[in-house]
Design a protein around this motif. Structure first.
Motif, mmCIF file in Angstrom:
data_model
loop_
_atom_site.group_PDB
_atom_site.id
_atom_site.type_symbol
_atom_site.label_atom_id
_atom_site.label_comp_id
_atom_site.label_asym_id
_atom_site.label_seq_id
_atom_site.Cartn_x
_atom_site.Cartn_y
_atom_site.Cartn_z
ATOM 1 N N ASP A 27 14.901 10.750 -3.085
ATOM 2 C CA ASP A 27 15.125 9.757 -4.144
ATOM 3 C C ASP A 27 15.533 8.378 -3.644
ATOM 4 N N ASP A 28 15.421 8.116 -2.340
ATOM 5 C CA ASP A 28 15.609 6.755 -1.848
ATOM 6 C C ASP A 28 14.461 5.918 -2.406
ATOM 7 N N ALA A 29 14.680 4.622 -2.641
ATOM 8 C CA ALA A 29 13.661 3.807 -3.303
ATOM 9 C C ALA A 29 13.536 2.435 -2.666
ATOM 10 N N SER A 30 12.372 1.854 -2.849
ATOM 11 C CA SER A 30 12.065 0.550 -2.258
ATOM 12 C C SER A 30 12.669 -0.611 -3.026
ATOM 13 N N GLY A 31 12.852 -0.463 -4.311
ATOM 14 C CA GLY A 31 13.216 -1.598 -5.156
ATOM 15 C C GLY A 31 11.955 -2.314 -5.591
ATOM 16 N N PRO A 32 12.030 -3.081 -6.673
ATOM 17 C CA PRO A 32 10.842 -3.748 -7.211
ATOM 18 C C PRO A 32 10.419 -4.953 -6.380
ATOM 19 N N SER A 33 9.111 -5.227 -6.421
ATOM 20 C CA SER A 33 8.547 -6.370 -5.710
ATOM 21 C C SER A 33 7.332 -6.882 -6.469
ATOM 22 N N ALA A 34 7.111 -8.179 -6.436
ATOM 23 C CA ALA A 34 5.907 -8.762 -7.036
ATOM 24 C C ALA A 34 4.688 -8.513 -6.149
ATOM 25 N N ASP A 35 4.926 -8.203 -4.885
ATOM 26 C CA ASP A 35 3.854 -7.933 -3.922
ATOM 27 C C ASP A 35 3.768 -6.429 -3.699
ATOM 28 N N LYS A 36 2.621 -5.819 -4.035
ATOM 29 C CA LYS A 36 2.512 -4.362 -3.927
ATOM 30 C C LYS A 36 2.576 -3.876 -2.491
ATOM 31 N N ARG A 37 2.347 -4.747 -1.541
ATOM 32 C CA ARG A 37 2.390 -4.318 -0.136
ATOM 33 C C ARG A 37 3.809 -4.008 0.330
ATOM 34 N N ALA A 38 4.820 -4.615 -0.280
ATOM 35 C CA ALA A 38 6.206 -4.369 0.134
ATOM 36 C C ALA A 38 6.612 -2.909 -0.077
ATOM 37 N N PRO A 39 6.392 -2.304 -1.258
ATOM 38 C CA PRO A 39 6.731 -0.891 -1.403
ATOM 39 C C PRO A 39 5.845 0.027 -0.550
ATOM 40 N N GLU A 40 4.596 -0.366 -0.335
ATOM 41 C CA GLU A 40 3.723 0.431 0.533
ATOM 42 C C GLU A 40 4.275 0.473 1.956
ATOM 43 N N LEU A 41 4.694 -0.679 2.453
ATOM 44 C CA LEU A 41 5.280 -0.749 3.786
ATOM 45 C C LEU A 41 6.592 0.035 3.835
#
Length: 74
Positions: A27-41
């Motif tokens: 359940d660790d999470a990336s947090g929201p981003s306007a750039d979809k590549r940030a959560p992918e990375l």
């Protein structure tokens, strides 16, 4: 009163979509981003650090409902 047809569309006045990812193992999470590549990375880095390989992707956007105008019945 009368029946009205409605249309649903993406609301351009409410900003860009937000992308996020979460690990389904811990359940660790990336947090929201306007750039979809940030959560992918973030997913790739998290997988490399932890060995966890399953992720939940979330895209949040806003809708706007608009009445469709048409001829009124007599």
């Amino acid at each position: 009163m009368r029946f009205v047809h409605w249309s649903l569309s993406i609301d351009p006045d409410n900003g860009e979509p937000a992308y996020a990812a979460a690990c389904v193992t811990c359940d660790d999470a990336s947090g929201p981003s306007a750039d979809k590549r940030a959560p992918e990375l973030w997913c790739l880095r998290h997988a490399g650090r932890t060995g966890h390989t399953g992720f939940r992707a979330t895209i949040t956007s806003h809708f706007r409902a608009t009445p469709l105008e048409g001829p009124r019945p007599p």
